[in-house]
Design a protein around this motif. Structure first.
Motif, mmCIF file in Angstrom:
data_model
loop_
_atom_site.group_PDB
_atom_site.id
_atom_site.type_symbol
_atom_site.label_atom_id
_atom_site.label_comp_id
_atom_site.label_asym_id
_atom_site.label_seq_id
_atom_site.Cartn_x
_atom_site.Cartn_y
_atom_site.Cartn_z
ATOM 1 N N UNK A 126 0.851 -1.188 0.000
ATOM 2 C CA UNK A 126 0.000 0.000 0.000
ATOM 3 C C UNK A 126 0.888 1.240 0.000
ATOM 4 N N UNK A 127 0.717 2.089 -0.993
ATOM 5 C CA UNK A 127 1.508 3.323 -1.076
ATOM 6 C C UNK A 127 0.755 4.352 -1.901
ATOM 7 N N UNK A 128 0.614 5.531 -1.345
ATOM 8 C CA UNK A 128 -0.016 6.644 -2.055
ATOM 9 C C UNK A 128 1.086 7.588 -2.518
ATOM 10 N N UNK A 129 1.435 7.522 -3.787
ATOM 11 C CA UNK A 129 2.558 8.308 -4.309
ATOM 12 C C UNK A 129 2.297 9.805 -4.254
ATOM 13 N N UNK A 130 1.056 10.206 -4.090
ATOM 14 C CA UNK A 130 0.751 11.633 -3.980
ATOM 15 C C UNK A 130 1.361 12.242 -2.715
ATOM 16 N N UNK A 131 1.688 11.414 -1.737
ATOM 17 C CA UNK A 131 2.254 11.908 -0.470
ATOM 18 C C UNK A 131 3.727 12.266 -0.574
ATOM 19 N N UNK A 132 4.343 11.942 -1.687
ATOM 20 C CA UNK A 132 5.728 12.365 -1.891
ATOM 21 C C UNK A 132 6.747 11.480 -1.198
ATOM 22 N N UNK A 133 7.790 12.083 -0.641
ATOM 23 C CA UNK A 133 8.970 11.364 -0.165
ATOM 24 C C UNK A 133 8.674 10.325 0.909
ATOM 25 N N UNK A 134 7.644 10.549 1.684
ATOM 26 C CA UNK A 134 7.421 9.683 2.853
ATOM 27 C C UNK A 134 7.091 8.234 2.498
ATOM 28 N N UNK A 135 6.645 7.948 1.279
ATOM 29 C CA UNK A 135 6.201 6.585 0.951
ATOM 30 C C UNK A 135 7.348 5.665 0.546
ATOM 31 N N UNK A 136 8.485 6.221 0.141
ATOM 32 C CA UNK A 136 9.502 5.390 -0.499
ATOM 33 C C UNK A 136 10.302 4.520 0.467
ATOM 34 N N UNK A 137 10.526 4.994 1.679
ATOM 35 C CA UNK A 137 11.238 4.160 2.655
ATOM 36 C C UNK A 137 10.446 2.887 2.949
ATOM 37 N N UNK A 138 9.129 3.021 3.056
ATOM 38 C CA UNK A 138 8.254 1.865 3.290
ATOM 39 C C UNK A 138 8.316 0.891 2.111
ATOM 40 N N UNK A 174 0.316 19.488 -7.401
ATOM 41 C CA UNK A 174 1.372 18.803 -6.637
ATOM 42 C C UNK A 174 1.210 17.290 -6.697
ATOM 43 N N UNK A 175 -0.027 16.811 -6.644
ATOM 44 C CA UNK A 175 -0.260 15.365 -6.773
ATOM 45 C C UNK A 175 0.257 14.851 -8.107
ATOM 46 N N UNK A 176 -0.007 15.613 -9.156
ATOM 47 C CA UNK A 176 0.417 15.205 -10.488
ATOM 48 C C UNK A 176 1.939 15.145 -10.596
ATOM 49 N N UNK A 177 2.600 16.120 -10.017
ATOM 50 C CA UNK A 177 4.061 16.138 -10.060
ATOM 51 C C UNK A 177 4.633 14.994 -9.225
ATOM 52 N N UNK A 178 4.080 14.783 -8.040
ATOM 53 C CA UNK A 178 4.553 13.692 -7.186
ATOM 54 C C UNK A 178 4.326 12.323 -7.814
ATOM 55 N N UNK A 179 3.182 12.154 -8.471
ATOM 56 C CA UNK A 179 2.825 10.851 -9.027
ATOM 57 C C UNK A 179 3.474 10.628 -10.385
ATOM 58 N N UNK A 180 3.406 11.609 -11.269
ATOM 59 C CA UNK A 180 3.875 11.414 -12.645
ATOM 60 C C UNK A 180 5.373 11.608 -12.816
ATOM 61 N N UNK A 181 5.970 12.442 -11.980
ATOM 62 C CA UNK A 181 7.392 12.750 -12.125
ATOM 63 C C UNK A 181 8.229 12.076 -11.038
ATOM 64 N N UNK A 182 7.882 12.322 -9.775
ATOM 65 C CA UNK A 182 8.705 11.805 -8.682
ATOM 66 C C UNK A 182 8.677 10.283 -8.613
ATOM 67 N N UNK A 183 7.510 9.672 -8.801
ATOM 68 C CA UNK A 183 7.389 8.214 -8.646
ATOM 69 C C UNK A 183 8.275 7.472 -9.645
#
Length: 336
Positions: A126-138, A174-183
């Motif tokens: 379970x991971x919501x990429x819209x939350x940004x950096x906090x999901x990746x360690x998990x 911001x959701x779009x950038x976090x999901x489409x670019x950062x992820x």
């Protein structure tokens, strides 16, 4: 002293030579431009044909996706649409899948469906990429110890419907950038060490055919997808020496939830395939082509679109997105 008529003949011959030289230069530039255009558009087809014929000439090469890339794949955005079908298509070929999405109930349902139908192992995160950096360690902890061979960066976000930038909320942007670019960036960086360790692997990045030109009323979405192209092409060169394949997939309109703003798109058609048909063809190209639209009709559409200049494509795109906007607002009883 040279006679006047001889000077005139000499001048004319020199002018004719210069003209022929200029004409040759123009023809050469034209031929090179045409050759480059056709190479750019048909290199994917040539790569696929080459990959299909290779087993007849080099039967010792690995043939199946498991042989080429390993037994585990990670798919982001895997509970709906193209991501879900990628998971199923890979499982059909005997690959165990790690499903990543934000909704636990959907993840469990898709995992059970895949296990029951294809008899492979699954894991869900379970991971919501819209939350940004906090999901990746998990995610990194959950993937520890899994010999991932394929990463499918599918997760993506569009506007609810095409609209002008000033009408789009900051949260959506911001959701779009976090999901489409950062992820796509962080997931790729996370798994590169494992792929290098195995000395093989594949990274599949889902972009969009919309990135062919800027699109008014979808400005941020299209810009993020253009990023995916640039990013993919760069790391493809970085990772080639490590036997890691990087593939960019650029679908045009497919009947998925992301396009629910338009009844026209959701009706499907020759150029708007259902998601199962589209993904079956897209997965077929994995390991055969570094860049693909994923569907032969989309390849033809992409070819003809690129024949027109960018300024014209932008204006056509503007007309189209305004139509989709009016269609959505009308269907939802809102003021156009």
């Amino acid at each position: 002293m040279i006679p006047l008529d001889e000077v005139s003949i000499y001048t004319l011959l020199r002018m004719a030579f210069v003209w022929q030289l200029l004409s040759f230069g123009v023809y050469l530039v034209g031929l090179l431009a045409i050759a480059a255009f056709f190479f750019d558009n048909f290199k994917s087809v040539v790569s696929i044909i080459k990959a299909i014929l290779e087993p007849y000439f080099q039967p010792q090469l690995p043939q199946t996706l498991v042989e080429k890339f390993g037994k585990w794949a990670v798919i982001t955005g895997s509970t709906d649409g193209i991501g879900r079908e990628y998971a199923k298509e890979l499982a059909k070929q005997g690959i165990n899948v790690v499903l990543i999405s934000r909704t636990k109930e959907k993840l469990i349902a898709v995992a059970e469906e895949i296990e029951n139908e294809y008899k492979v192992k699954t894991k869900w995160i379970v991971a919501d990429f819209a939350k940004g950096r906090e999901v990746y360690a998990h995610i990194e902890r959950e993937l520890s110890g899994i010999p991932v061979g394929i990463l499918v960066n599918n997760v993506g976000k569009m506007y609810d419907y095409p609209d002008e930038l000033s009408n789009i909320s900051e949260d959506t942007i911001w959701d779009m950038i976090n999901i489409n670019v950062a992820a796509v960036t962080i997931m790729t960086r996370m798994l590169i060490p494992e792929l290098k360790k195995q000395k093989r692997g594949a990274i599949v990045n889902l972009s969009s055919g919309s990135e062919l030109q800027p699109m008014p009323n979808m400005a941020v979405y299209v810009a993020t997808k253009r990023y995916v192209r640039c990013f993919s092409q760069a790391i493809e060169r970085e990772l080639a020496e490590h036997n890691i394949t990087v593939q960019i997939v650029t679908p045009l309109f497919v009947v998925t939830k992301m396009n629910q703003y338009s009844d026209t798109v959701m009706k499907g058609g020759f150029l708007r395939p259902d998601v199962k048909s589209y993904t079956r063809f897209a997965v077929f190209t994995l390991g055969k082509s570094a860049e693909t639209t994923g569907y032969w009709q989309h390849g033809l559409q992409y070819f003809f679109m690129k024949l027109s200049p960018e300024w014209l494509r932008i204006r056509i795109a503007h007309v189209m997105t305004r139509h989709f906007r009016r269609e959505y607002l009308k269907n939802h009883g809102k003021k156009v």
